[in-house]
Design a protein around this motif. Structure first.
Motif, PDB file in Angstrom:
ATOM      1  N   ASP A 160       0.592  -1.547   0.198  1.00 29.98           N
ATOM      2  CA  ASP A 160      -0.022   0.039  -0.061  1.00 29.98           C
ATOM      3  C   ASP A 160       0.849   1.091   0.269  1.00 29.98           C
ATOM      4  O   ASP A 160       0.572   2.600   0.620  1.00 29.98           O
ATOM      5  CB  ASP A 160      -0.545  -0.352   1.366  1.00 29.98           C
ATOM      6  N   PHE A 207      -0.660  -4.709   5.739  1.00 27.57           N
ATOM      7  CA  PHE A 207      -0.736  -3.420   4.813  1.00 27.57           C
ATOM      8  C   PHE A 207       0.932  -3.111   5.177  1.00 27.57           C
ATOM      9  O   PHE A 207       1.452  -2.936   5.707  1.00 27.57           O
ATOM     10  CB  PHE A 207      -1.639  -2.748   4.722  1.00 27.57           C
ATOM     11  N   THR A 219       2.933   0.473   4.791  1.00 29.41           N
ATOM     12  CA  THR A 219       2.730   1.300   4.211  1.00 29.41           C
ATOM     13  C   THR A 219       3.840   1.772   4.108  1.00 29.41           C
ATOM     14  O   THR A 219       5.185   1.682   4.350  1.00 29.41           O
ATOM     15  CB  THR A 219       1.810   2.223   4.867  1.00 29.41           C
ATOM     16  N   GLU A 256     -10.331   2.022  10.556  1.00 26.42           N
ATOM     17  CA  GLU A 256     -10.877   1.401   9.524  1.00 26.42           C
ATOM     18  C   GLU A 256     -10.840   1.600   8.232  1.00 26.42           C
ATOM     19  O   GLU A 256     -10.860   0.380   7.232  1.00 26.42           O
ATOM     20  CB  GLU A 256     -12.641   1.467  10.053  1.00 26.42           C
ATOM     21  N   ARG A 257     -10.257   3.079   8.012  1.00 28.60           N
ATOM     22  CA  ARG A 257     -10.015   3.475   6.334  1.00 28.60           C
ATOM     23  C   ARG A 257      -8.849   3.518   6.582  1.00 28.60           C
ATOM     24  O   ARG A 257      -8.440   2.338   4.645  1.00 28.60           O
ATOM     25  CB  ARG A 257     -10.089   5.691   6.576  1.00 28.60           C
ATOM     26  N   GLN A 258      -8.040   2.475   6.800  1.00 26.75           N
ATOM     27  CA  GLN A 258      -6.640   2.018   6.531  1.00 26.75           C
ATOM     28  C   GLN A 258      -6.686   1.203   6.011  1.00 26.75           C
ATOM     29  O   GLN A 258      -5.865  -0.145   5.732  1.00 26.75           O
ATOM     30  CB  GLN A 258      -5.169   2.524   7.929  1.00 26.75           C
ATOM     31  N   ALA A 259      -7.365   0.015   6.885  1.00 25.57           N
ATOM     32  CA  ALA A 259      -7.649  -1.671   6.372  1.00 25.57           C
ATOM     33  C   ALA A 259      -9.032  -1.555   5.444  1.00 25.57           C
ATOM     34  O   ALA A 259      -8.996  -2.614   5.040  1.00 25.57           O
ATOM     35  CB  ALA A 259      -8.062  -2.213   7.783  1.00 25.57           C
ATOM     36  N   GLN A 260      -9.343  -0.405   5.083  1.00 21.30           N
ATOM     37  CA  GLN A 260      -9.627  -0.327   3.473  1.00 21.30           C
ATOM     38  C   GLN A 260     -11.224  -1.269   3.295  1.00 21.30           C
ATOM     39  O   GLN A 260     -11.521  -1.765   3.208  1.00 21.30           O
ATOM     40  CB  GLN A 260      -8.584  -0.947   2.185  1.00 21.30           C
ATOM     41  N   ALA A 261     -11.400  -1.037   5.019  1.00 19.25           N
ATOM     42  CA  ALA A 261     -12.265  -1.818   5.315  1.00 19.25           C
ATOM     43  C   ALA A 261     -12.824  -3.065   4.759  1.00 19.25           C
ATOM     44  O   ALA A 261     -14.407  -3.649   4.681  1.00 19.25           O
ATOM     45  CB  ALA A 261     -14.238  -0.845   4.915  1.00 19.25           C
ATOM     46  N   MET A 262     -11.659  -3.485   5.329  1.00 21.48           N
ATOM     47  CA  MET A 262     -11.913  -5.052   4.941  1.00 21.48           C
ATOM     48  C   MET A 262     -12.669  -5.825   5.449  1.00 21.48           C
ATOM     49  O   MET A 262     -13.076  -6.927   5.559  1.00 21.48           O
ATOM     50  CB  MET A 262     -10.783  -5.705   4.861  1.00 21.48           C
TER      51      MET A 262
END
Length: 401
Positions: A81, A203, A205, A248-254
């Motif tokens: 990412d 992820f 980053t 949640e945003r960093q996890a791409q809502a997975m």
């Protein structure tokens, strides 16, 4: 001042590595003292116990009590990412490909220590001193430790498991190299709407790894989010709702909607190594000998290999009629543990620095490596096996009897 004599080994430090070392020695009939107060830190940290570590804990009789509190790690997904031009597709590693039910099991650190502590109190040949050490004296005739309540403990060998700021290491005169990274890790425990399906996702980053690791129940995971020191402090100061939304945003809502479901911590990113983990009647293990950033589940697993390797060295000394605190008895342990720590430390350091570098050649090298592991089956399986347990020099109880 009163003294306690008759111990062959005294382990200083009551964390998971120290407890495991003391249990491993005592179960072999070795008179062992365990010194240290039981003071687990509530910082939301967990540990992914890899397969070799689970075998070790099972051999100690500890795993049966820990297993119900642990979640299996059946798959590992790595997602680049970074936004790099050389970004490879996500990589998927499955434990069954190397004949394992799981790469390891994730458990809350406090629960692990509590289980080991309960077992230590009930183990023959193991005397627990719930007091911190304040001084030690070591010479060719033996070792003596002074406790904060003025009692003394005498032994042939001291095992330093007293953490990253180890007083025993500081008093040993061993050469130490330490360093820091311009980062910190936010840790906590999360509840989430979608099930994790026993998959750990990391992820990569530009500020460091963001890792979600399964916990029991299917809808809870632990988080280690590495980023710059300033952003980490600001993030950790958010209220629970805002922090959960950021995660949640960093996890791409997975995993869907999230909420904070446990304590949180802010862990500085630092590293440390010693020239050798052995001095006069002293063997250092775990973070007393090596400190890694909380990346790749290497820290405590390496510390447990230290503990299991020390058990092998003390048994070999006993069988050869050697003093377990002598340098001759500890020389093999010192060589083997130094190599293992150096290899693991280099891998963790390279991964972290490569993410921060933001250089095309470094991105290309990292991306090609991940792509090769994803597409070349023999290489992928070799890397998975080595990550779970080194093939060369694995301690006896980690290989299984």
């Amino acid at each position: 001042m009163s003294g306690e004599t008759g111990f062959e080994v005294a382990v200083v430090g009551a964390g998971a590595a120290g407890l495991s070392a003391a249990l491993a020695l005592a179960r072999e009939g070795i008179a062992t003292a365990l010194i240290g107060r039981h003071a687990p830190v509530a910082d939301g940290r967990t540990v992914a116990l890899l397969d070799g570590s689970v075998r070790f804990l099972d051999a100690l009789g500890a795993w049966a009590a820990i297993a119900p509190q642990a979640a299996p790690l059946i798959e590992l997904h790595l997602v680049d990412d970074t936004g790099s031009l050389f970004r490879p597709p996500p990589a998927r590693f499955v434990a069954s490909e190397i004949g394992l039910d799981a790469f390891g099991w994730n458990v809350e650190s406090a629960r692990l220590v509590e289980s080991l502590r309960a077992l230590a109190r009930a183990t023959p040949n193991l005397t627990v001193f719930e007091s911190d050490a304040t001084a030690n004296l070591r010479d060719e005739d033996g070792a003596r430790i002074t406790l904060e309540d003025d009692r003394t403990v005498e032994a042939r060998l001291i095992v330093g498991a007293d953490g990253g700021r180890s007083p025993l290491r500081a008093s040993s005169g061993l050469a130490v190299r330490d360093w820091s990274y311009p980062q910190a890790a936010v840790t906590t425990i999360l509840a989430h709407y979608r099930p994790h399906r026993d998959v750990s996702t990391e992820f990569h980053t530009r500020s460091g790894p963001f890792t979600l690791v399964p916990l029991p129940g299917g809808h809870r995971s632990s988080l280690v989010w590495v980023m710059g020191e300033g952003p980490a402090r600001r993030l950790s100061a958010l209220d629970d709702a805002a922090l959960a939304s950021s995660i949640e945003r960093q996890a791409q809502a997975m995993l869907g909607a999230m909420r904070i479901d446990g304590p949180r911590g802010l862990v500085p990113m630092r590293g440390l190594s010693v020239s050798t983990p052995v001095a006069e009647r002293l063997a250092l293990i775990s973070e007393a000998a090596h400190v890694f950033p909380p990346i790749g589940a290497q820290g405590l697993n390496l510390g447990l290999r230290d503990a299991a390797g020390l058990r092998d060295a003390v048994i070999a000394a006993r069988q050869a009629g050697r003093d377990p605190g002598s340098r001759a008895a500890l020389s093999g342990f010192a060589r083997g543990r130094a190599v293992d720590a150096r290899l693991r430390g280099t891998a963790v350091d390279w991964l972290n620095r490569s993410l921060l570098a933001d250089l095309l050649p470094v991105d290309a090298l990292r991306g090609l490596g991940l792509l090769a592991m994803s597409t070349i089956g023999p290489l992928r399986r070799a890397v998975m096996r080595e990550g779970v347990l080194p093939r060369l020099g694995a301690p006896e109880l980690m290989r299984g009897r």
